[in-house]
Design a protein around this motif. Structure first.
Motif, PDB file in Angstrom:
ATOM      1  N   PRO A  22      63.266 -17.714  58.389  1.00 38.52           N
ATOM      2  CA  PRO A  22      63.012 -17.182  59.733  1.00 38.52           C
ATOM      3  C   PRO A  22      61.811 -16.253  59.692  1.00 38.52           C
ATOM      4  O   PRO A  22      61.533 -15.634  58.660  1.00 38.52           O
ATOM      5  CB  PRO A  22      64.304 -16.411  60.061  1.00 38.52           C
ATOM      6  N   PRO A  23      61.065 -16.163  60.773  1.00 36.24           N
ATOM      7  CA  PRO A  23      59.891 -15.272  60.762  1.00 36.24           C
ATOM      8  C   PRO A  23      60.340 -13.821  60.644  1.00 36.24           C
ATOM      9  O   PRO A  23      61.320 -13.405  61.256  1.00 36.24           O
ATOM     10  CB  PRO A  23      59.224 -15.545  62.108  1.00 36.24           C
ATOM     11  N   CYS A  29      55.824  -2.569  65.275  1.00 36.40           N
ATOM     12  CA  CYS A  29      55.051  -3.176  66.365  1.00 36.40           C
ATOM     13  C   CYS A  29      55.522  -4.581  66.739  1.00 36.40           C
ATOM     14  O   CYS A  29      55.171  -5.080  67.798  1.00 36.40           O
ATOM     15  CB  CYS A  29      53.567  -3.214  65.997  1.00 36.40           C
ATOM     16  N   GLY A  30      56.301  -5.240  65.882  1.00 40.57           N
ATOM     17  CA  GLY A  30      56.832  -6.560  66.204  1.00 40.57           C
ATOM     18  C   GLY A  30      55.934  -7.722  65.836  1.00 40.57           C
ATOM     19  O   GLY A  30      56.272  -8.866  66.120  1.00 40.57           O
ATOM     20  N   ARG A  31      54.789  -7.475  65.214  1.00 39.95           N
ATOM     21  CA  ARG A  31      53.912  -8.571  64.803  1.00 39.95           C
ATOM     22  C   ARG A  31      54.541  -9.321  63.630  1.00 39.95           C
ATOM     23  O   ARG A  31      55.263  -8.747  62.831  1.00 39.95           O
ATOM     24  CB  ARG A  31      52.557  -8.032  64.368  1.00 39.95           C
ATOM     25  N   PRO A  32      54.239 -10.624  63.506  1.00 38.00           N
ATOM     26  CA  PRO A  32      54.770 -11.378  62.357  1.00 38.00           C
ATOM     27  C   PRO A  32      54.131 -10.902  61.056  1.00 38.00           C
ATOM     28  O   PRO A  32      52.943 -10.601  61.004  1.00 38.00           O
ATOM     29  CB  PRO A  32      54.395 -12.823  62.653  1.00 38.00           C
ATOM     30  N   SER A  38      54.638  -6.802  52.583  1.00 40.50           N
ATOM     31  CA  SER A  38      54.945  -6.422  53.967  1.00 40.50           C
ATOM     32  C   SER A  38      56.319  -6.930  54.374  1.00 40.50           C
ATOM     33  O   SER A  38      57.085  -6.216  55.024  1.00 40.50           O
ATOM     34  CB  SER A  38      53.890  -6.989  54.916  1.00 40.50           C
ATOM     35  N   ARG A  39      56.634  -8.161  54.002  1.00 47.60           N
ATOM     36  CA  ARG A  39      57.954  -8.694  54.342  1.00 47.60           C
ATOM     37  C   ARG A  39      59.051  -7.928  53.633  1.00 47.60           C
ATOM     38  O   ARG A  39      60.135  -7.738  54.163  1.00 47.60           O
ATOM     39  CB  ARG A  39      58.032 -10.180  53.983  1.00 47.60           C
ATOM     40  N   PRO A  45      50.675  -3.619  57.206  1.00 46.47           N
ATOM     41  CA  PRO A  45      49.838  -2.631  56.527  1.00 46.47           C
ATOM     42  C   PRO A  45      49.388  -1.489  57.447  1.00 46.47           C
ATOM     43  O   PRO A  45      49.358  -0.333  57.030  1.00 46.47           O
ATOM     44  CB  PRO A  45      48.647  -3.423  56.017  1.00 46.47           C
ATOM     45  N   ALA A  46      49.049  -1.798  58.697  1.00 47.94           N
ATOM     46  CA  ALA A  46      48.605  -0.750  59.622  1.00 47.94           C
ATOM     47  C   ALA A  46      49.755   0.196  59.978  1.00 47.94           C
ATOM     48  O   ALA A  46      49.585   1.421  59.996  1.00 47.94           O
ATOM     49  CB  ALA A  46      48.023  -1.380  60.881  1.00 47.94           C
TER      50      ALA A  46
END
Length: 71
Positions: A22-23, A29-32, A38-39, A45-46
């Motif tokens: 799953p993504p 922020c909700g970005r993939p 990061s996962r 990163p930001a």
């Protein structure tokens, strides 16, 4: 009707769930998220830089001080 038997076909199997991931989205922020690190952390990163800024450089600074020689 046609009395010929149907050709043997293997039933189409859905992809195993272990290969379909799953993504994962950033918790802030909700970005993939695409990177492995990061996962793992759940932050892009930001957003990670916003929550965990680099520590300031607090190393002692050396400088010359004029003083009389000790005897």
């Amino acid at each position: 009707m046609n009395d010929q038997p149907l050709p043997d076909r293997a039933p189409e199997e859905p992809a195993p769930e272990s290969t379909v991931r799953p993504p994962v989205r950033c918790r802030l922020c909700g970005r993939p998220l695409t990177g492995r690190a990061s996962r793992r952390t759940g932050l892009g990163p930001a957003c990670d830089a916003k929550l965990h800024p680099d520590r300031p450089d607090i190393r002692p600074r050396r400088h010359d001080v004029e003083q009389e020689p000790l005897f």
